[in-house]
Design a protein around this motif. Sequence first.
Motif, PDB file in Angstrom:
ATOM      1  N   ALA A  95      26.210  19.661 -26.757  1.00 30.97           N
ATOM      2  CA  ALA A  95      26.761  21.171 -27.202  1.00 30.97           C
ATOM      3  C   ALA A  95      27.577  22.016 -26.194  1.00 30.97           C
ATOM      4  N   LEU A  96      28.406  21.327 -25.369  1.00 34.60           N
ATOM      5  CA  LEU A  96      29.529  21.749 -24.917  1.00 34.60           C
ATOM      6  C   LEU A  96      30.922  22.046 -25.947  1.00 34.60           C
ATOM      7  N   ASN A  97      31.103  21.176 -26.561  1.00 37.62           N
ATOM      8  CA  ASN A  97      31.975  21.326 -27.840  1.00 37.62           C
ATOM      9  C   ASN A  97      33.349  21.170 -27.204  1.00 37.62           C
ATOM     10  N   VAL A  98      33.158  19.993 -26.252  1.00 40.59           N
ATOM     11  CA  VAL A  98      34.896  19.788 -25.623  1.00 40.59           C
ATOM     12  C   VAL A  98      35.705  19.667 -26.431  1.00 40.59           C
ATOM     13  N   ASN A  99      36.930  20.737 -26.025  1.00 34.11           N
ATOM     14  CA  ASN A  99      38.462  19.699 -26.516  1.00 34.11           C
ATOM     15  C   ASN A  99      39.208  19.118 -26.368  1.00 34.11           C
ATOM     16  N   THR A 100      40.291  18.585 -26.308  1.00 36.29           N
ATOM     17  CA  THR A 100      41.140  17.795 -25.796  1.00 36.29           C
ATOM     18  C   THR A 100      41.903  18.939 -25.058  1.00 36.29           C
ATOM     19  N   ARG A 101      42.087  19.808 -24.485  1.00 35.95           N
ATOM     20  CA  ARG A 101      43.501  20.693 -23.994  1.00 35.95           C
ATOM     21  C   ARG A 101      42.127  21.356 -22.954  1.00 35.95           C
ATOM     22  N   ASP A 102      40.809  21.491 -23.039  1.00 36.90           N
ATOM     23  CA  ASP A 102      39.775  21.858 -22.102  1.00 36.90           C
ATOM     24  C   ASP A 102      39.658  22.284 -20.657  1.00 36.90           C
ATOM     25  N   LYS A 103      39.438  22.561 -20.032  1.00 31.10           N
ATOM     26  CA  LYS A 103      39.270  22.405 -17.995  1.00 31.10           C
ATOM     27  C   LYS A 103      38.338  22.624 -18.221  1.00 31.10           C
ATOM     28  N   VAL A 104      36.972  21.622 -17.749  1.00 33.73           N
ATOM     29  CA  VAL A 104      35.424  21.254 -17.369  1.00 33.73           C
ATOM     30  C   VAL A 104      35.917  21.017 -15.998  1.00 33.73           C
ATOM     31  N   LEU A 105      33.815  22.286 -15.704  1.00 31.10           N
ATOM     32  CA  LEU A 105      33.931  21.867 -13.932  1.00 31.10           C
ATOM     33  C   LEU A 105      32.517  21.279 -14.442  1.00 31.10           C
TER      34      LEU A 105
END
Length: 213
Positions: free
Chosen positions: A72-82
Amino acid sequence: MTDAAEQKMRFLYALRSKGVTDARVLSAMEKIDRGLFVRGLFAERAYEDMPLPISCGQTISQPSVVGLMTQALNVNTRDKVLEVGTGSGYQAAILSLLARRVYTVDRHRRLVREAQELFQQLDLVNITAMTADGSFGLPDQAPFDRIIVTAAAEDPPGPLLAQLKIGGIMVLPVGQSDAVQSLIKVTRTETGFEYEELRPVRFVPLVEGLGSE
């Protein structure tokens, strides 16, 4: 087929059957061995689709829920995640294979320390783990492309909403801790926030302040 290979196949089959279909998420969950994150009595149950107890009265989430939240978060390779709620470190380890950078916070020093040891062991160099009150997020590193919360609040915490980039996504459980909780996906738009209810879940409550260990 070896026991380990069969175990892994069953593990991935269970994820797919619960709706985890994103190839990148499945690949990350295949690479990160959940067995490393479950210690003691419950280690032999690490590959079952169930939540298990860990130190400090916390739990490691059910793999299918980890998969569905990650999807659901649909993370991309350039994302900064908390990530709020490091717990065992399992969720952060999976995110680290999908994102550019992962910041993870937990109120229990012991959990952060144990997770850091595992991240080093696995050579996951793009994770920063720290002890902090996650309900306030990490203002120094904000804004974030993605935020994931692994403990239930009654409402999405204001500071976390404020630290989400426009176009960013937050996934978290909301609801009273002893009643039904819902997994919610929040998307920040130019004009506000859009909310989507994903499924019922059970998580430990989001607690303010730092833990005793």
